[in-house]
Structure formats: C-alpha cells, structure tokens
Scaffold this motif. Structure first.
Motif, PDB file in Angstrom:
ATOM      1  N   GLU A 167       6.421  10.241  -9.718  1.00 44.93           N
ATOM      2  CA  GLU A 167       6.407   8.532  -9.516  1.00 44.93           C
ATOM      3  C   GLU A 167       5.170   8.274  -8.708  1.00 44.93           C
ATOM      4  OE1 GLU A 167       7.199   4.662 -10.175  1.00 44.93           O
ATOM      5  OE2 GLU A 167       7.846   6.379 -11.061  1.00 44.93           O
ATOM      6  N   ARG A 168       5.109   9.427  -7.425  1.00 38.85           N
ATOM      7  CA  ARG A 168       4.410   9.393  -5.984  1.00 38.85           C
ATOM      8  C   ARG A 168       2.842   9.371  -6.716  1.00 38.85           C
ATOM      9  NH1 ARG A 168       5.968  13.107  -2.256  1.00 38.85           N
ATOM     10  NH2 ARG A 168       7.808  12.156  -2.552  1.00 38.85           N
ATOM     11  N   ASN A 169       2.597  10.720  -7.746  1.00 43.08           N
ATOM     12  CA  ASN A 169       1.339  10.861  -8.144  1.00 43.08           C
ATOM     13  C   ASN A 169       0.809   9.832  -9.163  1.00 43.08           C
ATOM     14  OD1 ASN A 169       1.309  13.311  -6.888  1.00 43.08           O
ATOM     15  ND2 ASN A 169       2.104  14.628  -8.503  1.00 43.08           N
ATOM     16  N   GLU A 170       1.754   9.146  -9.866  1.00 39.21           N
ATOM     17  CA  GLU A 170       1.394   8.226 -10.780  1.00 39.21           C
ATOM     18  C   GLU A 170       0.836   6.882  -9.942  1.00 39.21           C
ATOM     19  OE1 GLU A 170       3.443   4.853 -13.479  1.00 39.21           O
ATOM     20  OE2 GLU A 170       4.112   6.900 -13.614  1.00 39.21           O
ATOM     21  N   ASP A 171       1.472   6.524  -9.074  1.00 43.84           N
ATOM     22  CA  ASP A 171       0.955   5.430  -7.995  1.00 43.84           C
ATOM     23  C   ASP A 171      -0.241   5.850  -7.154  1.00 43.84           C
ATOM     24  OD1 ASP A 171       3.140   3.893  -8.813  1.00 43.84           O
ATOM     25  OD2 ASP A 171       4.385   3.967  -6.797  1.00 43.84           O
ATOM     26  N   HIS A 172      -0.228   7.031  -6.745  1.00 45.71           N
ATOM     27  CA  HIS A 172      -1.490   7.570  -6.223  1.00 45.71           C
ATOM     28  C   HIS A 172      -2.794   7.198  -6.936  1.00 45.71           C
ATOM     29  CE1 HIS A 172      -3.801   9.543  -3.046  1.00 45.71           C
ATOM     30  NE2 HIS A 172      -4.182  10.264  -4.038  1.00 45.71           N
ATOM     31  N   ALA A 173      -2.487   7.764  -8.258  1.00 48.47           N
ATOM     32  CA  ALA A 173      -3.555   7.764  -9.147  1.00 48.47           C
ATOM     33  C   ALA A 173      -4.060   6.470  -9.742  1.00 48.47           C
ATOM     34  CB  ALA A 173      -3.157   8.777 -10.561  1.00 48.47           C
ATOM     35  N   LEU A 174      -3.079   5.588  -9.587  1.00 44.76           N
ATOM     36  CA  LEU A 174      -3.315   4.320  -9.858  1.00 44.76           C
ATOM     37  C   LEU A 174      -3.957   3.373  -8.956  1.00 44.76           C
ATOM     38  CD1 LEU A 174      -0.002   2.863 -11.496  1.00 44.76           C
ATOM     39  CD2 LEU A 174      -2.283   3.087 -12.583  1.00 44.76           C
ATOM     40  N   PHE A 175      -3.709   4.044  -7.544  1.00 42.07           N
ATOM     41  CA  PHE A 175      -4.182   3.366  -6.184  1.00 42.07           C
ATOM     42  C   PHE A 175      -5.779   3.919  -6.320  1.00 42.07           C
ATOM     43  CE2 PHE A 175      -5.376   3.127  -1.722  1.00 42.07           C
ATOM     44  CZ  PHE A 175      -5.232   1.690  -1.552  1.00 42.07           C
TER      45      PHE A 175
ATOM     46  N   ASN B 209       4.237   5.482   0.087  1.00 41.21           N
ATOM     47  CA  ASN B 209       3.869   5.141  -1.341  1.00 41.21           C
ATOM     48  C   ASN B 209       3.584   3.718  -1.583  1.00 41.21           C
ATOM     49  OD1 ASN B 209       6.352   3.854  -1.770  1.00 41.21           O
ATOM     50  ND2 ASN B 209       7.260   5.684  -2.103  1.00 41.21           N
ATOM     51  N   LEU B 210       3.120   3.407  -2.680  1.00 45.45           N
ATOM     52  CA  LEU B 210       2.522   2.278  -3.228  1.00 45.45           C
ATOM     53  C   LEU B 210       3.692   1.103  -3.139  1.00 45.45           C
ATOM     54  CD1 LEU B 210       0.268   0.484  -3.978  1.00 45.45           C
ATOM     55  CD2 LEU B 210       0.540   1.174  -6.300  1.00 45.45           C
ATOM     56  N   LYS B 211       4.911   1.443  -3.643  1.00 47.65           N
ATOM     57  CA  LYS B 211       6.052   0.809  -3.671  1.00 47.65           C
ATOM     58  C   LYS B 211       6.435   0.029  -2.381  1.00 47.65           C
ATOM     59  CE  LYS B 211      10.751   0.207  -5.446  1.00 47.65           C
ATOM     60  NZ  LYS B 211      11.838   0.938  -6.038  1.00 47.65           N
ATOM     61  N   ASN B 212       6.465   1.114  -1.450  1.00 49.35           N
ATOM     62  CA  ASN B 212       6.670   0.631   0.050  1.00 49.35           C
ATOM     63  C   ASN B 212       5.628  -0.205   0.502  1.00 49.35           C
ATOM     64  OD1 ASN B 212       9.125   2.342  -0.163  1.00 49.35           O
ATOM     65  ND2 ASN B 212       8.488   3.805   1.040  1.00 49.35           N
ATOM     66  N   TYR B 213       4.400   0.105   0.301  1.00 50.66           N
ATOM     67  CA  TYR B 213       3.340  -0.607   1.005  1.00 50.66           C
ATOM     68  C   TYR B 213       3.505  -2.207   0.238  1.00 50.66           C
ATOM     69  CZ  TYR B 213      -1.458  -2.131   2.416  1.00 50.66           C
ATOM     70  OH  TYR B 213      -2.258  -3.038   2.834  1.00 50.66           O
TER      71      TYR B 213
ATOM     72  N   SER C 185      -3.784  -4.065 -13.359  1.00 48.05           N
ATOM     73  CA  SER C 185      -2.791  -4.467 -13.988  1.00 48.05           C
ATOM     74  C   SER C 185      -1.227  -3.731 -14.418  1.00 48.05           C
ATOM     75  CB  SER C 185      -3.382  -4.723 -15.632  1.00 48.05           C
ATOM     76  OG  SER C 185      -2.674  -5.229 -16.503  1.00 48.05           O
ATOM     77  N   MET C 186      -1.761  -2.332 -14.450  1.00 49.49           N
ATOM     78  CA  MET C 186      -0.459  -1.502 -14.538  1.00 49.49           C
ATOM     79  C   MET C 186       0.525  -1.633 -13.202  1.00 49.49           C
ATOM     80  SD  MET C 186      -2.260   1.709 -16.345  1.00 49.49           S
ATOM     81  CE  MET C 186      -0.801   2.645 -16.497  1.00 49.49           C
ATOM     82  N   ILE C 187      -0.330  -1.647 -12.212  1.00 54.32           N
ATOM     83  CA  ILE C 187       0.495  -1.813 -10.753  1.00 54.32           C
ATOM     84  C   ILE C 187       1.164  -3.239 -10.753  1.00 54.32           C
ATOM     85  CG2 ILE C 187       0.282  -2.232  -8.382  1.00 54.32           C
ATOM     86  CD1 ILE C 187      -2.134  -0.129  -8.514  1.00 54.32           C
ATOM     87  N   TYR C 188       0.667  -4.230 -11.301  1.00 48.48           N
ATOM     88  CA  TYR C 188       1.288  -5.639 -11.261  1.00 48.48           C
ATOM     89  C   TYR C 188       2.439  -5.625 -12.396  1.00 48.48           C
ATOM     90  CZ  TYR C 188       1.665 -10.597 -12.167  1.00 48.48           C
ATOM     91  OH  TYR C 188       2.105 -11.804 -12.454  1.00 48.48           O
ATOM     92  N   GLN C 189       2.318  -5.001 -13.454  1.00 48.77           N
ATOM     93  CA  GLN C 189       3.297  -4.916 -14.379  1.00 48.77           C
ATOM     94  C   GLN C 189       4.420  -3.984 -13.969  1.00 48.77           C
ATOM     95  OE1 GLN C 189       1.741  -3.181 -18.070  1.00 48.77           O
ATOM     96  NE2 GLN C 189       0.586  -5.398 -18.646  1.00 48.77           N
TER      97      GLN C 189
END
Length: 192
Positions: free
Chosen positions: A9-17, A76-80, A29-33
């Motif tokens: 999950e952390r790697n997926e968010d990091h890659a998206l970021f 992580n992105l969710k916390n941010y 768009s993926m982060i938004y969804q």
C-alpha cells in the motif's frame, strides 16, 4: 509475504506520488478515486454540509495538484491528505462558525445517520483491502477464499469443483486465514 503486504500500500502510494510529481494526470485520477470517499466522509462528519464537504475535498485535491512540486511526503499519502483535509476543515470552522454550527444543529435533526455513512465507507475500504490481500495469495488459496466469500458452497462442494480433497480445501483455507489475519494485524498496528 506479510511484510510484502504491509509495504505494498505504501509502495503503491509512493509510486503514484512520484508520477504525480511528474504531472501525471492518470496518477492524480487514481489518487482521487482511491481517497475521495474517505476524505468526503471525514469532511461531512465535521462540516455537516454536503456542499461544504464537497468544497473541502475539491480544495484538497486542487491544492495537491497545484503544489505537488513543493510537497515532500515523509509519512504516507493517506495521512498527508487526511491532514490537508483536517486543516481545511478547521479553517472552515474558524472562518464560518455560524454556518458550521447551523449545519451541525440541522444535521442532528435531519440526518442522524452520518456516522453510518462513515462506517460504511470504512467497511468498504476494509473489503477492498481484503480483496487486494486475497489477490496476492497463491492460486489455489485465492480460489478457495473467493469461493468461500462469494458462494455458499460447502468444503466438499468446493473440493469437488476444484478436483482436490476436502482436507486440502480446509488446510488452504486455514493457512489463508492466518495470512489475512496477520496482514490486518499489521494494518492495525500501523494505525495505532
């Protein structure tokens, strides 16, 4: 395998970021969804207004897009995104006390089920996490888990359909449950 899930999950968010920093619209768009419902339910919980909650989420995502180059996410992105939303909500409450107070009073009268909405969103996220975890299982374990979840087949029926023994079904299912339990315990530890 458990460490793999914790980091996925952390790697997926990091890659998206990282893609987002390169102005990748699909990553945005993926982060938004992925996080829209979560942030919306958070904003709705405190602002008690559909319009204000929508504005809050829109503001957070616009700010994310506009200031991506200046953002360095250490956690992580969710916390941010949660922190961005919380700060926006606090500013809204500070700047529009009367409107937020009126929304809160009206919500107590008209919409007593907002906690249910948040609970439903959390349950949906848990289901999504469960299915992501099941997807990572070896093929037979994955198939057995999916049959257990989506059908009312007995162990014997599953064994017959898959051409394996009942003992194999039981053993794969028990091993899968251990893996899933461990994964969710790790998630729980990360959230505490």
């Amino acid at each position: 395998m458990q460490k793999e899930f914790r980091g996925k999950e952390r790697n997926e968010d990091h890659a998206l970021f990282i893609l987002l920093k390169k102005r990748d619209k699909e990553a945005f768009s993926m982060i938004y969804q992925k996080y829209h419902r979560y942030l919306y339910s958070l904003a709705l919980k405190y602002l008690k207004s559909v319009q204000m909650a929508e504005d809050a989420v829109q503001h957070v995502f616009v700010k994310l897009w506009e200031s991506t180059a200046d953002i360095h996410i250490e956690i992580n992105l969710k916390n941010y995104l949660y922190t961005m939303t919380k700060n926006y909500i606090l500013n809204m409450i500070r700047d529009h006390k009367e409107a937020v107070s009126l929304n809160y009073v009206n919500a107590q009268i008209d919409f007593p089920a907002h906690e249910d909405v948040l609970r439903e969103v959390e349950e949906k996220q848990m289901h999504e996490m469960l299915y992501k975890c099941i997807e990572q299982l070896p093929p037979q374990k994955k198939e057995i888990c999916m049959r257990k979840l989506k059908t009312s087949d007995s162990n014997q029926e599953i064994a017959d359909k898959m051409g394996i023994s009942v003992h194999t079904v039981k053993s794969h299912y028990q091993e899968s449950l251990k893996i899933l339990r461990s994964y969710f315990q790790q998630i729980k530890m990360l959230l505490l």
